[in-house]
Scaffold this active site. Structure first.
Site, PDB file in Angstrom:
ATOM      1  N   GLY A  37      35.532  35.092  38.891  1.00 37.53           N
ATOM      2  CA  GLY A  37      35.897  34.596  37.528  1.00 37.53           C
ATOM      3  C   GLY A  37      36.376  33.344  37.362  1.00 37.53           C
ATOM      4  O   GLY A  37      36.763  32.629  36.400  1.00 37.53           O
ATOM      5  N   HIS A  38      36.571  32.669  38.740  1.00 33.69           N
ATOM      6  CA  HIS A  38      37.228  31.254  38.777  1.00 33.69           C
ATOM      7  C   HIS A  38      36.531  30.364  39.697  1.00 33.69           C
ATOM      8  O   HIS A  38      36.815  30.175  40.870  1.00 33.69           O
ATOM      9  CB  HIS A  38      38.743  31.641  39.428  1.00 33.69           C
ATOM     10  CG  HIS A  38      39.487  30.291  39.254  1.00 33.69           C
ATOM     11  ND1 HIS A  38      39.714  29.297  40.046  1.00 33.69           N
ATOM     12  CD2 HIS A  38      40.601  30.300  38.315  1.00 33.69           C
ATOM     13  CE1 HIS A  38      40.632  28.561  39.547  1.00 33.69           C
ATOM     14  NE2 HIS A  38      41.302  28.866  38.435  1.00 33.69           N
ATOM     15  N   PHE A  39      35.483  29.895  39.359  1.00 36.43           N
ATOM     16  CA  PHE A  39      34.652  30.077  38.142  1.00 36.43           C
ATOM     17  C   PHE A  39      33.173  30.302  38.512  1.00 36.43           C
ATOM     18  O   PHE A  39      32.892  29.831  39.502  1.00 36.43           O
ATOM     19  CB  PHE A  39      34.634  28.604  37.488  1.00 36.43           C
ATOM     20  CG  PHE A  39      36.116  28.068  37.217  1.00 36.43           C
ATOM     21  CD1 PHE A  39      36.541  28.682  35.710  1.00 36.43           C
ATOM     22  CD2 PHE A  39      36.868  27.325  37.651  1.00 36.43           C
ATOM     23  CE1 PHE A  39      37.863  28.086  35.392  1.00 36.43           C
ATOM     24  CE2 PHE A  39      38.181  27.031  37.317  1.00 36.43           C
ATOM     25  CZ  PHE A  39      38.588  27.207  36.426  1.00 36.43           C
TER      26      PHE A  39
END
Length: 145
Positions: free
Chosen positions: A48-50
């Site tokens: 999720g990052h990224f």
């Protein structure tokens, strides 16, 4: 003196996915420590990052610095089996270079001050010899209850 991952896991309580020091490459108890973290795309934060461009979160770089400092505390005291190390303050954190999968973080921590159970540290993260992050922080060492 080097410290491998097995001994690191004896010195601090962190475990996957939150253990952020792979190896200690140099230590001078009561003074300083240098360790490494090999950043890999398999780590959960990168989902999720990224997703399109994985970047190591700055807060995890600070956590890696703090974990390395906790190893230094353990080696300086001889053991922390009956102690807990708690982060009290983070100051002057700066992030200067993007860290991404494939990089090796070279982490260094120095004891700036030690008064009773409160220790102050300065720490840096370098990648390919370039400053990626720096921070100062304070930790408290408490007896386990």
């Amino acid at each position: 003196m080097t410290i491998d991952i097995t001994e690191i896991m004896d010195l601090i309580p962190h475990r996957y996915p939150f253990l952020l020091v792979d190896k200690v490459v140099e230590i001078d108890p009561n003074k300083s420590i240098t360790g490494i973290k090999n950043v890999t795309v398999n780590e959960p934060q990168f989902t999720g990052h990224f997703p399109a461009r994985p970047v190591m979160p700055g807060v995890l770089m600070v956590e890696a610095m703090a974990q390395l400092a906790a190893i230094l505390v353990a080696k300086s005291l001889g053991s922390t089996k009956n102690k807990e190390v708690f982060l009290m303050a983070i100051e002057n954190s700066k992030f200067r270079k993007v860290v991404q999968p494939g990089d090796t973080m070279h982490i260094h921590a120095t004891i700036d001050q030690q008064r009773a159970n409160v220790w102050k540290f300065s720490s840096t993260v370098k990648v390919d010899g370039e400053m990626a992050a720096e921070s100062k922080f304070t930790a408290m060492i408490k007896d386990k209850s």
